[in-house]
Design an enzyme around this catalytic site. Structure first.
Site, short mmCIF file in Angstrom:
data_model
loop_
_atom_site.label_atom_id
_atom_site.label_comp_id
_atom_site.label_asym_id
_atom_site.label_seq_id
_atom_site.Cartn_x
_atom_site.Cartn_y
_atom_site.Cartn_z
N CYS A 14 0.83 -1.22 0.00
CA CYS A 14 0.00 0.00 0.00
C CYS A 14 0.85 1.25 0.00
CB CYS A 14 -0.93 0.01 1.21
SG CYS A 14 -1.99 -1.42 1.23
N LYS A 43 -0.10 1.72 7.71
CA LYS A 43 -0.21 2.30 6.37
C LYS A 43 -1.45 1.74 5.67
CE LYS A 43 1.87 4.45 2.73
NZ LYS A 43 0.80 4.98 1.92
N GLY A 82 6.98 -4.02 -2.79
CA GLY A 82 8.37 -4.10 -3.23
C GLY A 82 9.01 -2.75 -3.07
N ARG A 91 15.35 -0.63 -13.43
CA ARG A 91 14.40 -1.58 -12.88
C ARG A 91 15.09 -2.90 -12.59
NH1 ARG A 91 11.12 0.85 -16.92
NH2 ARG A 91 9.55 2.19 -16.00
N ASN A 98 13.50 -7.38 -4.71
CA ASN A 98 12.08 -7.70 -4.84
C ASN A 98 11.80 -9.19 -5.03
OD1 ASN A 98 11.47 -5.12 -4.26
ND2 ASN A 98 10.96 -4.48 -6.34
N VAL A 121 2.54 -6.16 -10.28
CA VAL A 121 2.81 -4.77 -10.68
C VAL A 121 4.22 -4.35 -10.25
CG1 VAL A 121 2.02 -2.37 -10.48
CG2 VAL A 121 0.34 -4.22 -10.54
N ASN A 123 8.15 -4.01 -9.62
CA ASN A 123 9.23 -4.10 -10.60
C ASN A 123 10.45 -4.87 -10.12
OD1 ASN A 123 8.46 -2.78 -12.99
ND2 ASN A 123 8.60 -0.79 -12.00
N VAL A 125 8.82 -5.91 -13.37
CA VAL A 125 7.56 -6.64 -13.42
C VAL A 125 7.66 -7.94 -14.22
CG1 VAL A 125 6.60 -5.32 -15.39
CG2 VAL A 125 5.06 -6.34 -13.73
N ASP A 151 3.38 1.65 -20.36
CA ASP A 151 4.24 2.22 -21.42
C ASP A 151 3.41 2.48 -22.68
OD1 ASP A 151 7.18 1.04 -20.24
OD2 ASP A 151 5.35 -0.04 -19.78
N ARG A 154 1.47 5.57 -22.23
CA ARG A 154 2.35 6.73 -22.43
C ARG A 154 2.59 6.96 -23.92
NH1 ARG A 154 6.26 4.73 -17.52
NH2 ARG A 154 5.34 6.00 -15.86
N LYS A 156 0.63 6.06 -26.46
CA LYS A 156 -0.59 6.58 -27.09
C LYS A 156 -0.79 8.06 -26.74
CE LYS A 156 -3.19 2.27 -27.17
NZ LYS A 156 -4.48 1.65 -26.90
N HIS A 178 9.13 -4.36 -19.71
CA HIS A 178 8.73 -3.07 -19.16
C HIS A 178 10.02 -2.46 -18.61
CE1 HIS A 178 6.86 0.04 -16.77
NE2 HIS A 178 7.27 -0.51 -15.64
P1 6V0 Z 1 6.52 2.14 -2.03
O1 6V0 Z 1 5.78 3.43 -1.90
O2 6V0 Z 1 7.83 1.96 -1.35
O3 6V0 Z 1 5.52 0.99 -1.55
C1 6V0 Z 1 5.86 -0.34 -1.38
C2 6V0 Z 1 4.98 -0.89 -0.30
O4 6V0 Z 1 5.23 -2.29 -0.20
C3 6V0 Z 1 5.27 -0.27 1.08
O5 6V0 Z 1 4.07 0.21 1.65
C4 6V0 Z 1 5.86 -1.42 1.86
O6 6V0 Z 1 5.54 -1.38 3.25
C5 6V0 Z 1 5.22 -2.62 1.18
N1 6V0 Z 1 5.96 -3.86 1.39
C6 6V0 Z 1 7.30 -4.05 1.33
N2 6V0 Z 1 7.58 -5.33 1.61
C7 6V0 Z 1 6.42 -5.95 1.85
C8 6V0 Z 1 6.06 -7.28 2.18
N3 6V0 Z 1 6.99 -8.22 2.36
N4 6V0 Z 1 4.75 -7.56 2.36
C9 6V0 Z 1 3.80 -6.62 2.20
N5 6V0 Z 1 4.08 -5.34 1.88
C10 6V0 Z 1 5.37 -5.02 1.70
O7 6V0 Z 1 6.77 1.78 -3.56
P2 6V0 Z 1 5.81 2.18 -4.79
O8 6V0 Z 1 4.41 1.96 -4.38
O9 6V0 Z 1 6.23 3.47 -5.36
O10 6V0 Z 1 6.23 1.04 -5.84
C11 6V0 Z 1 5.85 -0.30 -5.64
C12 6V0 Z 1 6.38 -1.15 -6.77
O11 6V0 Z 1 5.68 -0.85 -7.98
C13 6V0 Z 1 7.87 -0.92 -7.07
O12 6V0 Z 1 8.49 -2.16 -7.34
C14 6V0 Z 1 7.84 -0.04 -8.30
O13 6V0 Z 1 9.01 -0.11 -9.05
C15 6V0 Z 1 6.65 -0.65 -9.01
N6 6V0 Z 1 6.05 0.14 -10.10
C16 6V0 Z 1 5.61 -0.55 -11.17
C17 6V0 Z 1 5.07 0.09 -12.26
C18 6V0 Z 1 4.65 -0.71 -13.44
O14 6V0 Z 1 4.33 -0.16 -14.53
N7 6V0 Z 1 4.59 -2.02 -13.33
C19 6V0 Z 1 4.94 1.49 -12.26
C20 6V0 Z 1 5.33 2.19 -11.16
C21 6V0 Z 1 5.97 1.56 -10.02
#
Ligand code: 6V0
Length: 315
Positions: A14, A43, A82, A91, A98, A121, A123, A125, A151, A154, A156, A178
């Site tokens: 979250c 959180k 992650g 990434r 991750n 979702v 990364n 990914v 992507d 973005r 489009k 990605h």
């Molecule tokens: P963030 O804001 O650090 O959130 C990550 C959340 O994961 C935090 O709230 C952590 O507490 C929680 N978390 C960590 N470990 C655990 C666990 N073991 N169990 C449960 N919860 C956990 O990161 P943000 O939200 O910005 O990004 C999250 C991920 O999405 C990253 O890997 C980004 O790189 C990825 N994205 C992927 C995109 C895509 O197009 N696929 C786009 C944007 C970001």
């Protein structure tokens, strides 16, 4: 194991992406129940409350913070947990961190949920989708990543801006990883059936090579630019998550460039990457191997090879 609730979604993680996705899903009206899960329970609880306070302006649903048991009957489990990409970090740099997180959370999800769809979702990914498919033991149609859906959005958007036309009328895909080796599939790009170069000329643009290069680079570097300025990207991916969930829950059979395990198309095998696929209630219901030029095919194969190497090193 409980029967699936077709109107229930779970969001694991979250942070920026998980909470923005949860907000977009609340607004979508697709679900009547949403559980938010995070190692940081406060959180998850804070986000659940904050998002719930928008419900009088949306459609009724139950939103709460919970644990993996609560995700047991979710039709879709969205995994965003992650570490995020830091400025200057690729990434692929994130991979080991991750993969470790996935080794702890995927078995927790599958302990309680055996029939849902895992939408990855976090990364990188494509790697994490391959890892989640292995760790879960789920059939491959039910484990896929958001891939290049963002992507492609973005792409489009930028083409729509360049051509001064509604981005929804632009039909074009980013495929492959990605990330840094992604490919803009220009040879099949069109605007409502008109080949992209013809449409460009209709709009007064004649330097195709130059514009193609610039737009593809802008798409590829979008995330780096946004992270540099505000630390994270989350609204675009939140809308992408919402769109994918919509295709699943409404059984739309929409063609979306999600990331799924490949089986030989274009010489890529045993690793997840994005190609347009039919997405419906059974998850990935078919691949759509669009026509590619020889250069695009070679770049796609290279993207697959890069991912396969990273996967072998990381898992
Ligand atoms: P963030 O804001 O650090 O959130 C990550 C959340 O994961 C935090 O709230 C952590 O507490 C929680 N978390 C960590 N470990 C655990 C666990 N073991 N169990 C449960 N919860 C956990 O990161 P943000 O939200 O910005 O990004 C999250 C991920 O999405 C990253 O890997 C980004 O790189 C990825 N994205 C992927 C995109 C895509 O197009 N696929 C786009 C944007 C970001």
């Amino acid at each position: 194991m409980s029967k699936l609730n077709e109107r229930k979604v779970a969001v694991v993680g979250c942070g920026f992406v998980g909470s923005a996705s949860a907000f977009a899903l609340m607004e979508s009206g697709l679900f009547s129940e949403m559980v938010l899960i995070d190692v940081n329970k406060d959180k998850a609880e804070g986000e659940a409350l904050d998002i719930s306070h928008g419900l009088p302006f949306a459609k009724p649903m139950s939103i709460y913070a919970g644990d993996y048991k609560d995700a047991g009957d979710a039709a879709v489990v969205v995994v965003t947990a992650g570490a995020g990409q830091k400025p200057g970090e690729t990434r692929l740099d994130l991979v080991k961190k991750n993969v470790g997180i996935f080794k702890s959370i995927i078995p927790e999800i599958t302990k309680y949920n055996k029939d849902g769809i895992l939408l990855i979702v976090a990364n990188p990914v494509d790697i994490l989708t391959s890892v989640a498919a292995k760790l879960s033991g789920f059939p491959e149609n039910r484990v896929f990543g958001s891939g290049t859906v963002l992507d492609t959005a973005r792409f489009k958007y930028l083409l729509g801006e360049h051509l001064d036309v509604d981005s929804r009328s632009v039909h074009a895909f980013i495929i492959g990883e990605h990330g840094d080796s992604e490919i803009a599939a220009w040879s099949s790009a069109n605007v409502s059936g008109i080949p992209i170069n013809d449409f460009c000329e209709m709009r007064g643009h004649f330097e195709h090579e130059k514009s193609m290069k610039r737009i593809a680079e802008d798409v590829k570097n979008s995330a780096y630019g946004i992270i540099e300025k505000k630390g994270a990207t989350y609204y675009g991916i939140a809308m992408s998550v919402r769109r994918i969930c919509e295709a699943i829950i409404r059984d739309e059979k929409s063609i979306l460039p999600i990331s799924s395990i490949q089986h030989g198309d274009f010489g890529i095998d045993g690793v997840a990457l994005s190609m347009p696929a039919i997405v419906g209630r059974n998850g990935v219901e078919g691949s759509v191997p669009i026509r590619l030029s020889d250069d695009e095919k070679a770049a796609l194969k290279a993207s697959g090879d890069t991912l396969k190497q990273v996967l072998e090193e990381a898992f």
